[in-house]
Design a protein around this motif. Structure first.
Motif, mmCIF file in Angstrom:
data_model
loop_
_atom_site.group_PDB
_atom_site.id
_atom_site.type_symbol
_atom_site.label_atom_id
_atom_site.label_comp_id
_atom_site.label_asym_id
_atom_site.label_seq_id
_atom_site.Cartn_x
_atom_site.Cartn_y
_atom_site.Cartn_z
ATOM 1 N N THR A 21 -20.455 -28.962 -43.114
ATOM 2 C CA THR A 21 -20.413 -27.502 -43.096
ATOM 3 C C THR A 21 -20.890 -26.871 -44.396
ATOM 4 O OG1 THR A 21 -18.540 -27.606 -41.569
ATOM 5 C CG2 THR A 21 -18.936 -25.497 -42.657
ATOM 6 N N VAL A 22 -20.568 -27.491 -45.521
ATOM 7 C CA VAL A 22 -20.914 -26.902 -46.821
ATOM 8 C C VAL A 22 -22.235 -27.458 -47.352
ATOM 9 C CG1 VAL A 22 -20.149 -26.480 -49.188
ATOM 10 C CG2 VAL A 22 -18.471 -26.566 -47.330
ATOM 11 N N LEU A 23 -22.313 -28.765 -47.496
ATOM 12 C CA LEU A 23 -23.495 -29.350 -48.129
ATOM 13 C C LEU A 23 -24.728 -29.294 -47.234
ATOM 14 C CD1 LEU A 23 -21.928 -32.428 -49.949
ATOM 15 C CD2 LEU A 23 -22.159 -30.061 -50.717
ATOM 16 N N ASP A 24 -24.542 -29.329 -45.924
ATOM 17 C CA ASP A 24 -25.685 -29.297 -45.001
ATOM 18 C C ASP A 24 -25.989 -27.893 -44.486
ATOM 19 O OD1 ASP A 24 -25.914 -32.003 -45.311
ATOM 20 O OD2 ASP A 24 -24.917 -32.535 -43.430
ATOM 21 N N ARG A 25 -25.429 -26.869 -45.114
ATOM 22 C CA ARG A 25 -25.668 -25.503 -44.653
ATOM 23 C C ARG A 25 -27.096 -25.067 -44.979
ATOM 24 N NH1 ARG A 25 -23.729 -25.247 -49.735
ATOM 25 N NH2 ARG A 25 -24.267 -23.498 -51.102
ATOM 26 N N LYS A 26 -27.589 -24.081 -44.237
ATOM 27 C CA LYS A 26 -28.887 -23.479 -44.522
ATOM 28 C C LYS A 26 -28.687 -22.366 -45.538
ATOM 29 C CE LYS A 26 -30.673 -24.346 -39.859
ATOM 30 N NZ LYS A 26 -31.183 -23.714 -38.611
ATOM 31 N N LEU A 27 -29.407 -22.438 -46.636
ATOM 32 C CA LEU A 27 -29.240 -21.451 -47.698
ATOM 33 C C LEU A 27 -29.958 -20.152 -47.362
ATOM 34 C CD1 LEU A 27 -29.759 -23.639 -50.895
ATOM 35 C CD2 LEU A 27 -27.601 -22.965 -49.833
#
Length: 294
Positions: A201-207
């Motif tokens: 959820t956090v590290l693989d999120r789309k910025l």
């Protein structure tokens, strides 16, 4: 004003482009060149102005394929949020003068606190109603906040025994814990594998679009599980993805061990700070939106 209308205006008024962008037309009457420059200007305006605005339209909607934190460049994770005071300090620091955590928020997020996406976890069901009201208030203010109520932070999904503190409601049962203590009441609550959650959820999120580096800040106040969770963050390789972690239940031995670990790493810049910010812990400021009480 629609795209076609803007394009038509610029095509008929090339002087506007020349005035503001200092364009030297090779052939003044070359309409194709004017049209080309107009399109370039519109693309630039879209990139700088319109697209960032659209990126803020991400919402916490679990019914879509969108991940919870997609579009979030800055993330604050509040493990053991109690009644959400630390999260509210982030968005409304003027209510919490001299709170110790405020300089840390400033260090990590600078002047972009309104753009931070916050996620809280709280195991005590006593706070469910207030936290849901607080979350609704934040969303109405345009702050992306999601709080997992009646949810304990752990290293695996399942159920855990949580020990509430009946009779200490004036302090929001701040002594409730995953560790058994005298005069507590036992309940069972679901637990979340925070390692898997952090990765997916956090590290693989789309910025969101932008040039500033993404930042992640975490508070750990999960009495009884802090060292276990943080140790597993290190062993899983996730720890160094977080810019700053602060918490109360960090033993000197644990802090020394982490410091030794980081001495042998050239890339891990995570700050670990022992801090217990209990300021304003009983404050429940009104939820006010545009001159009306929510």
């Amino acid at each position: 004003m629609k795209f076609a209308t803007i394009l038509q205006y610029l095509n008929k008024n090339p002087a506007t482009i020349i005035k503001y962008f200092d364009v030297r037309l090779f052939v003044r009457d070359n309409k194709k060149w004017i049209l080309f420059v107009s399109v370039c200007v519109l693309i630039q305006l879209y990139t700088i102005v319109i697209f960032p605005i659209q990126s803020n339209k991400y919402q916490f909607n679990e019914k879509t394929d969108q991940k919870l934190l997609d579009g979030c460049r800055y993330v604050y994770i509040d493990m053991g949020t109690n009644i959400g005071i630390q999260i509210r300090k982030l968005y409304e620091p003027q209510l919490y003068a001299n709170a110790p955590v405020l300089p840390l928020f400033k260090e990590i997020f600078g002047n972009y606190s309104n753009e931070v996406c916050s996620v809280g976890f709280e195991a005590n069901p006593l706070h469910d109603s207030y936290l849901k009201e607080f979350q609704t208030y934040c969303l109405k203010r345009g702050w992306r906040v999601k709080i997992f109520t009646s949810t304990a932070v752990s290293i695996k999904d399942g159920n855990v025994t949580f020990h509430t503190e009946p009779g200490n409601e004036q302090n929001n049962q701040w002594g409730a814990s995953l560790v058994a203590r005298p005069n507590t009441a036992n309940i069972t609550v679901p637990s979340i594998d925070v390692l898997s959650w952090l990765k997916s959820t956090v590290l693989d999120r789309k910025l969101s679009p932008g040039f500033l580096p993404p930042r992640i800040m975490m508070k750990s106040d999960i009495e009884g599980h802090d060292s276990m969770v943080l140790a597993n963050l290190i062993l899983s390789g996730l720890y160094c993805s977080i810019d700053l972690i602060y918490g109360e239940h960090l033993s000197p031995q644990f802090q020394d061990s982490v410091s030794l670990f980081q001495q042998y790493s050239e890339s891990c810049k995570t700050k670990l700070i022992s801090m217990d910010d209990e300021s304003y812990h009983t404050a429940r400021f009104s939820f006010i939106i545009q001159n009306s009480t929510y």
